[in-house]
Design a protein around this motif. Structure first.
Motif, PDB file in Angstrom:
ATOM      1  N   PRO A 148      33.156   1.933  47.413  1.00  0.00           N
ATOM      2  CA  PRO A 148      32.989   2.755  48.614  1.00  0.00           C
ATOM      3  C   PRO A 148      33.366   4.204  48.322  1.00  0.00           C
ATOM      4  CG  PRO A 148      35.002   1.480  48.767  1.00  0.00           C
ATOM      5  CD  PRO A 148      34.293   1.008  47.532  1.00  0.00           C
ATOM      6  N   PHE A 149      32.866   5.120  49.139  1.00  0.00           N
ATOM      7  CA  PHE A 149      33.205   6.552  49.088  1.00  0.00           C
ATOM      8  C   PHE A 149      32.552   7.291  47.919  1.00  0.00           C
ATOM      9  CE2 PHE A 149      37.033   4.429  50.955  1.00  0.00           C
ATOM     10  CZ  PHE A 149      36.751   4.758  52.269  1.00  0.00           C
ATOM     11  N   VAL A 150      32.659   6.769  46.692  1.00  0.00           N
ATOM     12  CA  VAL A 150      32.067   7.480  45.562  1.00  0.00           C
ATOM     13  C   VAL A 150      30.838   6.759  45.008  1.00  0.00           C
ATOM     14  CG1 VAL A 150      34.211   8.557  44.824  1.00  0.00           C
ATOM     15  CG2 VAL A 150      33.589   6.321  43.908  1.00  0.00           C
ATOM     16  N   GLY A 151      30.377   5.746  45.690  1.00  0.00           N
ATOM     17  CA  GLY A 151      29.222   5.003  45.200  1.00  0.00           C
ATOM     18  C   GLY A 151      28.614   4.159  46.292  1.00  0.00           C
ATOM     19  N   ASP A 152      28.102   2.994  45.909  1.00  0.00           N
ATOM     20  CA  ASP A 152      27.494   2.054  46.847  1.00  0.00           C
ATOM     21  C   ASP A 152      28.253   0.748  46.735  1.00  0.00           C
ATOM     22  OD1 ASP A 152      25.974   0.348  48.356  1.00  0.00           O
ATOM     23  OD2 ASP A 152      24.163   0.521  47.132  1.00  0.00           O
ATOM     24  N   ARG A 153      29.068   0.447  47.741  1.00  0.00           N
ATOM     25  CA  ARG A 153      29.937  -0.729  47.671  1.00  0.00           C
ATOM     26  C   ARG A 153      29.146  -2.030  47.549  1.00  0.00           C
ATOM     27  NH1 ARG A 153      33.590  -0.807  52.621  1.00  0.00           N
ATOM     28  NH2 ARG A 153      33.266   1.433  52.671  1.00  0.00           N
ATOM     29  N   ILE A 172      23.468   1.207  34.401  1.00  0.00           N
ATOM     30  CA  ILE A 172      24.626   0.545  33.813  1.00  0.00           C
ATOM     31  C   ILE A 172      25.884   0.977  34.567  1.00  0.00           C
ATOM     32  CG2 ILE A 172      25.838   0.055  31.672  1.00  0.00           C
ATOM     33  CD1 ILE A 172      23.417   1.129  30.145  1.00  0.00           C
ATOM     34  N   PRO A 173      26.347   0.176  35.513  1.00  0.00           N
ATOM     35  CA  PRO A 173      27.532   0.556  36.294  1.00  0.00           C
ATOM     36  C   PRO A 173      28.828   0.323  35.521  1.00  0.00           C
ATOM     37  CG  PRO A 173      26.756  -1.592  36.990  1.00  0.00           C
ATOM     38  CD  PRO A 173      25.765  -1.098  35.960  1.00  0.00           C
ATOM     39  N   PRO A 174      29.887   1.045  35.882  1.00  0.00           N
ATOM     40  CA  PRO A 174      31.194   0.790  35.267  1.00  0.00           C
ATOM     41  C   PRO A 174      31.783  -0.507  35.805  1.00  0.00           C
ATOM     42  CG  PRO A 174      31.443   2.369  37.033  1.00  0.00           C
ATOM     43  CD  PRO A 174      29.965   2.113  36.898  1.00  0.00           C
ATOM     44  N   MET A 175      32.739  -1.055  35.081  1.00  0.00           N
ATOM     45  CA  MET A 175      33.372  -2.300  35.496  1.00  0.00           C
ATOM     46  C   MET A 175      34.200  -2.105  36.759  1.00  0.00           C
ATOM     47  SD  MET A 175      36.021  -4.783  33.423  1.00  0.00           S
ATOM     48  CE  MET A 175      37.518  -3.879  33.877  1.00  0.00           C
ATOM     49  N   VAL A 176      34.061  -3.042  37.672  1.00  0.00           N
ATOM     50  CA  VAL A 176      34.940  -3.144  38.838  1.00  0.00           C
ATOM     51  C   VAL A 176      35.409  -4.588  38.928  1.00  0.00           C
ATOM     52  CG1 VAL A 176      33.847  -1.269  40.142  1.00  0.00           C
ATOM     53  CG2 VAL A 176      33.002  -3.612  40.402  1.00  0.00           C
ATOM     54  N   THR A 177      36.479  -4.809  39.695  1.00  0.00           N
ATOM     55  CA  THR A 177      37.011  -6.150  39.887  1.00  0.00           C
ATOM     56  C   THR A 177      36.871  -6.548  41.350  1.00  0.00           C
ATOM     57  OG1 THR A 177      38.610  -5.875  38.092  1.00  0.00           O
ATOM     58  CG2 THR A 177      39.056  -7.617  39.704  1.00  0.00           C
ATOM     59  N   PRO A 178      36.084  -7.581  41.657  1.00  0.00           N
ATOM     60  CA  PRO A 178      35.936  -8.027  43.048  1.00  0.00           C
ATOM     61  C   PRO A 178      37.267  -8.530  43.599  1.00  0.00           C
ATOM     62  CG  PRO A 178      34.248  -8.994  41.630  1.00  0.00           C
ATOM     63  CD  PRO A 178      35.260  -8.376  40.731  1.00  0.00           C
ATOM     64  N   SER A 179      37.509  -8.256  44.883  1.00  0.00           N
ATOM     65  CA  SER A 179      38.720  -8.743  45.546  1.00  0.00           C
ATOM     66  C   SER A 179      38.423  -8.902  47.027  1.00  0.00           C
ATOM     67  CB  SER A 179      39.880  -7.756  45.345  1.00  0.00           C
ATOM     68  OG  SER A 179      39.731  -6.623  46.184  1.00  0.00           O
ATOM     69  N   MET A 180      39.398  -9.417  47.768  1.00  0.00           N
ATOM     70  CA  MET A 180      39.232  -9.571  49.220  1.00  0.00           C
ATOM     71  C   MET A 180      39.106  -8.209  49.905  1.00  0.00           C
ATOM     72  SD  MET A 180      41.904 -12.667  50.056  1.00  0.00           S
ATOM     73  CE  MET A 180      41.448 -12.633  51.784  1.00  0.00           C
ATOM     74  N   LEU A 181      39.579  -7.155  49.255  1.00  0.00           N
ATOM     75  CA  LEU A 181      39.500  -5.806  49.814  1.00  0.00           C
ATOM     76  C   LEU A 181      38.226  -5.085  49.389  1.00  0.00           C
ATOM     77  CD1 LEU A 181      43.193  -4.682  49.176  1.00  0.00           C
ATOM     78  CD2 LEU A 181      42.202  -5.543  51.314  1.00  0.00           C
ATOM     79  N   GLY A 182      37.414  -5.747  48.575  1.00  0.00           N
ATOM     80  CA  GLY A 182      36.227  -5.116  48.027  1.00  0.00           C
ATOM     81  C   GLY A 182      36.390  -4.903  46.532  1.00  0.00           C
ATOM     82  N   GLN A 197      47.492  -4.406  33.658  1.00  0.00           N
ATOM     83  CA  GLN A 197      46.707  -4.615  32.441  1.00  0.00           C
ATOM     84  C   GLN A 197      46.104  -6.015  32.408  1.00  0.00           C
ATOM     85  OE1 GLN A 197      46.432  -2.250  29.950  1.00  0.00           O
ATOM     86  NE2 GLN A 197      45.433  -3.419  28.328  1.00  0.00           N
ATOM     87  N   ARG A 198      46.875  -6.962  32.899  1.00  0.00           N
ATOM     88  CA  ARG A 198      46.395  -8.342  32.893  1.00  0.00           C
ATOM     89  C   ARG A 198      45.143  -8.505  33.749  1.00  0.00           C
ATOM     90  NH1 ARG A 198      50.751 -13.188  33.803  1.00  0.00           N
ATOM     91  NH2 ARG A 198      49.612 -14.843  32.730  1.00  0.00           N
ATOM     92  N   MET A 199      45.105  -7.828  34.901  1.00  0.00           N
ATOM     93  CA  MET A 199      43.931  -7.886  35.768  1.00  0.00           C
ATOM     94  C   MET A 199      42.711  -7.297  35.061  1.00  0.00           C
ATOM     95  SD  MET A 199      43.167  -5.839  39.326  1.00  0.00           S
ATOM     96  CE  MET A 199      44.422  -6.671  40.299  1.00  0.00           C
ATOM     97  N   ILE A 200      42.916  -6.189  34.367  1.00  0.00           N
ATOM     98  CA  ILE A 200      41.816  -5.537  33.659  1.00  0.00           C
ATOM     99  C   ILE A 200      41.279  -6.436  32.555  1.00  0.00           C
ATOM    100  CG2 ILE A 200      41.227  -3.571  32.184  1.00  0.00           C
ATOM    101  CD1 ILE A 200      43.329  -1.962  33.820  1.00  0.00           C
ATOM    102  N   GLU A 201      42.170  -7.031  31.782  1.00  0.00           N
ATOM    103  CA  GLU A 201      41.735  -7.918  30.694  1.00  0.00           C
ATOM    104  C   GLU A 201      41.026  -9.151  31.232  1.00  0.00           C
ATOM    105  OE1 GLU A 201      44.975  -8.716  28.074  1.00  0.00           O
ATOM    106  OE2 GLU A 201      45.137  -6.620  27.413  1.00  0.00           O
TER     107      GLU A 201
END
Length: 273
Positions: A148-153, A172-182, A197-201
């Motif tokens: 959101p805000f800087v792209g297309d959620r 080619i989008p950058p990596m994001v991590t899905p969550s309950m908050l988006g 770091q653990r979440m990113i890995e």
């Protein structure tokens, strides 16, 4: 599974929407920071993609040759660091051509990849920009962030081809991590240094298990935690610069655990599959 490291090569004072900042009023820090990145990538035997701002390449003519000589891909970040939503189609094409001319001469290769400042391309707001990219010889774009805000959620979280009346372009989008908050910005920027770091890995591992590549991005200023910052509001300063930590503290362990290459190499792999 190959993943990708990407660097948005711009100065610490290149913040969208802030006027009056340039080499005449602020000191440059990008050369020393890029040199440090090149040393780090050489030690890890990693190839990356450097999205270079045309105005930076023009002002610092030794920068792009050093990146290219180290074996990395040189791609376009536009010329003036102006959001694409603030440019007309004619002005956008002019920026692409001006930057391509500079980068082609300095690197010896014509760029095939583009990334817009502040993720400012959109299939709904700037659909014309993708056709211009294709017409100007680009094979891929990496400007659509599923946030959101800087792209297309609701945008795609994985690389895909955009079809346009018989034409195609990889997005080619950058990596994001899905969550309950988006979707969370774990692939770069402030989020890369903020979330565990653990979440990113785990996010990289999950994508790779699905047969997808994870794409990371950072700015040279993010490995310079004691460097200067523009006098912005606290919120804008955090979004633009993030916490005062060195992004390499996060990146080095990732380079040891996962495989990385350039976006151009990934596109070659996908098109030959």
């Amino acid at each position: 599974m190959d993943n990708a490291l990407t660097i948005d090569v711009e100065e610490w004072f290149h913040v969208c929407g802030v006027a009056g900042c340039g080499y005449g009023t602020h000191p440059s820090h990008v050369l020393r920071n890029v040199d440090r990145l090149l040393e780090c990538f050489a030690a890890a035997d990693v190839t990356a993609t450097f999205f270079v701002l045309g105005s930076v390449a023009e002002a610092l003519p030794s920068l792009v040759p050093a990146i290219a000589a180290a074996g990395h891909e040189v791609a376009s970040h536009g010329f003036s660091h102006t959001m694409i939503t603030m440019l007309s189609p004619v002005a956008f094409r002019d920026e692409l051509r001006r930057t391509n001319d500079i980068l082609s001469i300095q690197s010896g290769k014509r760029p095939i990849g583009f990334r817009a400042p502040q993720w400012s391309l959109s299939r709904t707001v700037t659909p014309w920009a993708f056709e211009i990219l294709h017409d100007e010889g680009f094979r891929y774009d990496s400007s659509c962030n599923p946030l959101p805000f800087v792209g297309d959620r609701s945008g795609s979280r994985v690389p895909h081809e955009i079809g346009m009346a018989g034409k195609s372009l990889w997005e080619i989008p950058p990596m994001v991590t899905p969550s309950m908050l988006g979707n969370l910005p774990t692939g770069g920027g402030w989020g890369f240094r903020f979330f565990p770091q653990r979440m990113i890995e785990r996010s990289v591992q999950r994508l790779n298990e699905e047969g997808q590549s994870a794409v990371f991005y950072l700015h040279p200023r993010e490995i310079d935690p004691s460097g200067p910052r523009l006098p912005l509001s606290l919120f804008r300063q955090f979004v633009a610069y993030g916490p005062r930590t060195d992004a390499l503290q996060r990146l080095v362990p990732l380079m040891k655990r996962f495989r990385f290459t350039s976006l151009g190499n990934l596109v070659d792999q996908w098109e030959s599959a």
